[in-house]
Design a protein around this motif. Structure first.
Motif, PDB file in Angstrom:
ATOM      1  N   VAL A 346       0.863  -1.192   0.000  1.00  0.00           N
ATOM      2  CA  VAL A 346       0.000   0.000   0.000  1.00  0.00           C
ATOM      3  C   VAL A 346       0.895   1.235   0.000  1.00  0.00           C
ATOM      4  CG1 VAL A 346      -1.818   1.285   1.207  1.00  0.00           C
ATOM      5  CG2 VAL A 346      -1.799  -1.213   1.311  1.00  0.00           C
ATOM      6  N   LEU A 347       0.673   2.121  -0.969  1.00  0.00           N
ATOM      7  CA  LEU A 347       1.424   3.382  -1.011  1.00  0.00           C
ATOM      8  C   LEU A 347       0.512   4.490  -0.487  1.00  0.00           C
ATOM      9  CD1 LEU A 347       2.815   3.033  -4.671  1.00  0.00           C
ATOM     10  CD2 LEU A 347       4.002   2.440  -2.541  1.00  0.00           C
ATOM     11  N   TRP A 348       1.016   5.260   0.464  1.00  0.00           N
ATOM     12  CA  TRP A 348       0.210   6.351   1.037  1.00  0.00           C
ATOM     13  C   TRP A 348       0.598   7.648   0.340  1.00  0.00           C
ATOM     14  CZ3 TRP A 348      -3.367   5.792   5.040  1.00  0.00           C
ATOM     15  CH2 TRP A 348      -3.404   4.537   5.646  1.00  0.00           C
ATOM     16  N   ARG A 349      -0.401   8.479   0.121  1.00  0.00           N
ATOM     17  CA  ARG A 349      -0.160   9.783  -0.502  1.00  0.00           C
ATOM     18  C   ARG A 349      -0.964  10.799   0.302  1.00  0.00           C
ATOM     19  NH1 ARG A 349       1.056  12.219  -5.508  1.00  0.00           N
ATOM     20  NH2 ARG A 349      -0.445  13.798  -6.125  1.00  0.00           N
ATOM     21  N   GLY A 350      -0.309  11.841   0.803  1.00  0.00           N
ATOM     22  CA  GLY A 350      -1.047  12.867   1.545  1.00  0.00           C
ATOM     23  C   GLY A 350      -0.905  12.693   3.042  1.00  0.00           C
ATOM     24  N   ASP A 351      -1.786  13.380   3.748  1.00  0.00           N
ATOM     25  CA  ASP A 351      -1.621  13.527   5.184  1.00  0.00           C
ATOM     26  C   ASP A 351      -2.714  12.754   5.927  1.00  0.00           C
ATOM     27  OD1 ASP A 351      -1.181  14.327   7.705  1.00  0.00           O
ATOM     28  OD2 ASP A 351      -1.758  16.425   7.411  1.00  0.00           O
ATOM     29  N   ARG A 352      -2.316  11.676   6.591  1.00  0.00           N
ATOM     30  CA  ARG A 352      -3.301  10.873   7.322  1.00  0.00           C
ATOM     31  C   ARG A 352      -3.891  11.639   8.495  1.00  0.00           C
ATOM     32  NH1 ARG A 352      -0.267   5.042   7.905  1.00  0.00           N
ATOM     33  NH2 ARG A 352       1.270   5.573   6.351  1.00  0.00           N
ATOM     34  N   ASP A 353      -3.087  12.500   9.136  1.00  0.00           N
ATOM     35  CA  ASP A 353      -3.589  13.183  10.334  1.00  0.00           C
ATOM     36  C   ASP A 353      -4.726  14.128   9.997  1.00  0.00           C
ATOM     37  OD1 ASP A 353      -1.800  11.833  11.819  1.00  0.00           O
ATOM     38  OD2 ASP A 353      -0.245  13.406  11.705  1.00  0.00           O
ATOM     39  N   SER A 354      -4.603  14.805   8.855  1.00  0.00           N
ATOM     40  CA  SER A 354      -5.657  15.774   8.515  1.00  0.00           C
ATOM     41  C   SER A 354      -6.798  15.088   7.754  1.00  0.00           C
ATOM     42  CB  SER A 354      -5.077  16.893   7.643  1.00  0.00           C
ATOM     43  OG  SER A 354      -4.773  16.343   6.368  1.00  0.00           O
ATOM     44  N   GLY A 355      -6.629  13.803   7.449  1.00  0.00           N
ATOM     45  CA  GLY A 355      -7.706  13.084   6.746  1.00  0.00           C
ATOM     46  C   GLY A 355      -7.741  13.381   5.267  1.00  0.00           C
ATOM     47  N   GLY A 356      -6.673  13.964   4.697  1.00  0.00           N
ATOM     48  CA  GLY A 356      -6.629  14.193   3.249  1.00  0.00           C
ATOM     49  C   GLY A 356      -5.565  13.301   2.648  1.00  0.00           C
ATOM     50  N   PHE A 357      -5.941  12.055   2.341  1.00  0.00           N
ATOM     51  CA  PHE A 357      -4.925  11.134   1.823  1.00  0.00           C
ATOM     52  C   PHE A 357      -5.544  10.174   0.823  1.00  0.00           C
ATOM     53  CE2 PHE A 357      -6.808   8.812   5.356  1.00  0.00           C
ATOM     54  CZ  PHE A 357      -6.959   7.535   4.828  1.00  0.00           C
ATOM     55  N   SER A 358      -4.673   9.525   0.074  1.00  0.00           N
ATOM     56  CA  SER A 358      -5.139   8.403  -0.727  1.00  0.00           C
ATOM     57  C   SER A 358      -4.216   7.224  -0.460  1.00  0.00           C
ATOM     58  CB  SER A 358      -5.206   8.753  -2.218  1.00  0.00           C
ATOM     59  OG  SER A 358      -3.976   9.265  -2.682  1.00  0.00           O
ATOM     60  N   ALA A 359      -4.757   6.025  -0.627  1.00  0.00           N
ATOM     61  CA  ALA A 359      -3.974   4.803  -0.434  1.00  0.00           C
ATOM     62  C   ALA A 359      -4.027   4.035  -1.746  1.00  0.00           C
ATOM     63  CB  ALA A 359      -4.570   3.974   0.700  1.00  0.00           C
ATOM     64  N   TRP A 360      -2.851   3.686  -2.247  1.00  0.00           N
ATOM     65  CA  TRP A 360      -2.754   3.031  -3.558  1.00  0.00           C
ATOM     66  C   TRP A 360      -2.350   1.581  -3.348  1.00  0.00           C
ATOM     67  CZ3 TRP A 360      -2.275   6.253  -8.366  1.00  0.00           C
ATOM     68  CH2 TRP A 360      -2.636   7.585  -8.122  1.00  0.00           C
ATOM     69  N   TYR A 361      -3.167   0.679  -3.852  1.00  0.00           N
ATOM     70  CA  TYR A 361      -2.974  -0.753  -3.607  1.00  0.00           C
ATOM     71  C   TYR A 361      -2.272  -1.384  -4.805  1.00  0.00           C
ATOM     72  CZ  TYR A 361      -6.256   0.038   0.174  1.00  0.00           C
ATOM     73  OH  TYR A 361      -6.857   0.510   1.306  1.00  0.00           O
ATOM     74  N   VAL A 362      -1.099  -1.950  -4.540  1.00  0.00           N
ATOM     75  CA  VAL A 362      -0.292  -2.523  -5.618  1.00  0.00           C
ATOM     76  C   VAL A 362      -0.229  -4.043  -5.426  1.00  0.00           C
ATOM     77  CG1 VAL A 362       1.981  -2.514  -6.731  1.00  0.00           C
ATOM     78  CG2 VAL A 362       1.076  -0.402  -5.703  1.00  0.00           C
ATOM     79  N   GLY A 363      -0.566  -4.771  -6.482  1.00  0.00           N
ATOM     80  CA  GLY A 363      -0.486  -6.233  -6.440  1.00  0.00           C
ATOM     81  C   GLY A 363       0.342  -6.716  -7.614  1.00  0.00           C
ATOM     82  N   ALA A 364       1.326  -7.562  -7.345  1.00  0.00           N
ATOM     83  CA  ALA A 364       2.218  -8.082  -8.384  1.00  0.00           C
ATOM     84  C   ALA A 364       2.749  -6.950  -9.265  1.00  0.00           C
ATOM     85  CB  ALA A 364       1.481  -9.134  -9.238  1.00  0.00           C
ATOM     86  N   GLY A 365       3.057  -5.825  -8.631  1.00  0.00           N
ATOM     87  CA  GLY A 365       3.703  -4.724  -9.349  1.00  0.00           C
ATOM     88  C   GLY A 365       2.751  -3.818 -10.120  1.00  0.00           C
ATOM     89  N   ARG A 366       1.448  -4.105 -10.068  1.00  0.00           N
ATOM     90  CA  ARG A 366       0.485  -3.277 -10.818  1.00  0.00           C
ATOM     91  C   ARG A 366      -0.546  -2.686  -9.865  1.00  0.00           C
ATOM     92  NH1 ARG A 366       2.528  -6.674 -14.461  1.00  0.00           N
ATOM     93  NH2 ARG A 366       2.675  -5.906 -16.591  1.00  0.00           N
TER      94      ARG A 366
END
Ligand SMILES: Cc1cc2nc3c(=O)[nH]c(=O)nc-3n(C[C@H](O)[C@H](O)[C@H](O)COP(=O)(O)OP(=O)(O)OC[C@H]3O[C@@H](n4cnc5c(N)ncnc54)[C@H](O)[C@@H]3O)c2cc1C
Length: 410
Positions: A346-366
């Motif tokens: 899982v790649l995190w983008r943005g700020d978890r504390d302020s609740g403005g984030f996205s989580a990118w799910y990578v499986g087998a490199g995609r």
């Protein structure tokens, strides 16, 4: 017994059937359309039932996909409160509740899903609720008036949304979830923990790793007993323990069924001329490379539209990346694109504390999925990446950098 014929028979009064009718007319289909739904209302949206409708902020009319007038104006015959009891695909003949027989040219099965019922001791006690239809939401709201503590069984999105709505209405809630973390099945443990902290910070008690063993009480539920021996006192329960596809009609008709009504990539069932869409549809996904069944509002809508085009002869496979949204009261609005196969990173983008984030799910490199909490624009490049199926590779760095422009990915 009366017999007549229609060009398009749409079975099921949900979003999928409604959008099939809308798309047929939008595409200029002039044939007769009969939409049969078991519930008394015209097709309606279910998402408000755990959100604004449950809280009493909106009414039934607000949730309708289209008003009754729309169907009349569009020349769509709307038969509400009517079940289709059987279909004979070979003869292209359906029997409606009451005995009327209807011949059809093309048919759509959009029979949706049914809630899983907990079969434990005390399951018959008063005050134990399930949520799928308007009437269920009304019963919960009426029954909970003045009550103090509700147990929400299931920490999936229904249980979490209901707990958030009831808390906002002033009722104390406890979520009981079998997994170690709420929403883990949808988003994984790392992201699920973020939601666990969010609901706890807003006053919801969360009991994870617990399974309901029994409900206790005389006539009315007074406590939930868990397998670990805990007793959670309460004066009502709302169960959100998942759904299963309604394949009853399809199964009786001899169509291929499994986890849903089995369809090819165009959403056509094993019977030519009979299609399926929405929660009941298990289709061969070209995008995912395997069988897929999704229980999301947008997927039901898109598949209803796609089935309409397929009925009109379009040969294109269904290739829309699944999209899902949820509102946990006004504590968080989330949106998700993609869904399976399994991810390993899982790649995190943005700020978890302020609740403005996205989580990118990578499986087998995609990239296989992406979740946005307050960063909806991130889902545009994410969707494009999922569609393209290209390896994530060196884009990892840009994804994890909240200021990096991702437009080039789209
Ligand atoms: C409380 C709740 C909240 C939700 N929130 C969200 C959300 O926030 N985001 C999201 O993406 N999704 C959400 N969903 C899921 C979404 O609502 C469903 O995916 C969607 O309703 C599926 O639509 P459908 O048309 O396939 O089936 P359904 O909505 O289940 O409709 C099928 C209809 O067909 C009828 N039927 C069945 N058999 C027959 C028959 N033989 N003859 C006639 N009628 C028949 C059923 O009675 C039913 O009315 C939520 C669902 C619920 C219950």
């Amino acid at each position: 017994m009366a017999r007549r014929a229609v060009d398009f028979l749409l079975v099921g009064g949900g979003v999928a059937a409604a959008h099939c009718a809308i798309e047929l007319r939008r595409r200029g289909a002039e044939g007769s359309i009969l939409l049969c739904g078991r519930e008394p209302e015209p097709p309606y949206e279910r998402p408000p039932l755990s959100k604004e409708y449950l809280r009493g902020e909106t009414g039934r009319a607000d949730a309708l996909v289209r008003s009754r007038d729309w169907y009349a104006d569009a020349g769509v015959e709307l038969a509400t409160g009517v079940s289709v009891v059987s279909i004979e695909p070979d003869r292209r003949l359906a029997k409606l509740q009451g005995g009327e027989e209807v011949g059809f040219g093309r048919a759509l099965l959009a029979t949706g899903a049914m809630v899983n019922i907990l079969r434990v001791d005390g399951a018959q006690l008063e005050g134990i609720h399930y949520l799928r239809a308007f009437g269920n939401a009304d019963s919960i709201r009426d029954d909970l008036e003045g009550r103090e503590h509700v147990v929400c069984v299931g920490g999936g999105y229904i249980g979490v949304e209901v707990a958030a709505s009831l808390t906002a209405m002033g009722t104390r809630c406890t979520i009981v979830e079998i997994e170690p973390v709420i929403l883990a099945r949808a988003f994984g443990e790392e992201v699920g923990r973020w939601f666990g902290e969010l609901v706890a910070a807003n006053g919801v008690a969360v009991r994870t790793g617990e399974t309901v063993a029994a409900f206790e009480g005389d006539e009315r539920v007074e406590a939930v007993l868990t397998e670990s021996g805990s007793v959670i006192d309460c004066d009502a329960v709302v169960v959100g323990a998942g759904v299963r596809p309604d394949t009853a009609l399809a199964g009786r008709a001899g169509l291929d069924v499994g986890d849903g009504i089995l369809c090819d990539g165009r959403l056509e069932t094993s019977a030519p001329g009979v299609f399926a869409a929405g929660d009941c549809c298990n289709f061969a996904s070209e995008l995912r490379g395997g069988r897929v069944r999704v229980e999301h509002w947008d997927v039901a809508l898109q598949q209803g539209r796609h089935a309409a085009r397929a009925m009109l002869g379009d040969e294109a496979p269904y290739r829309v990346v699944p999209y899902f949204f949820s509102d946990i009261h006004d504590w968080a609005s989330l949106e998700y694109v993609g869904g399976g196969p399994e991810w390993d990173e899982v790649l995190w983008r943005g700020d978890r504390d302020s609740g403005g984030f996205s989580a990118w799910y990578v499986g087998a490199g995609r990239l296989v999925g992406a979740l946005s909490v307050g960063r909806p624009a991130d889902l545009i490049p994410a969707r494009a990446m999922i569609e393209s199926g290209e390896p994530v590779g060196e884009r990892r760095e840009a994804i994890a950098d909240p200021d990096a422009d991702l437009d080039w990915l789209a």
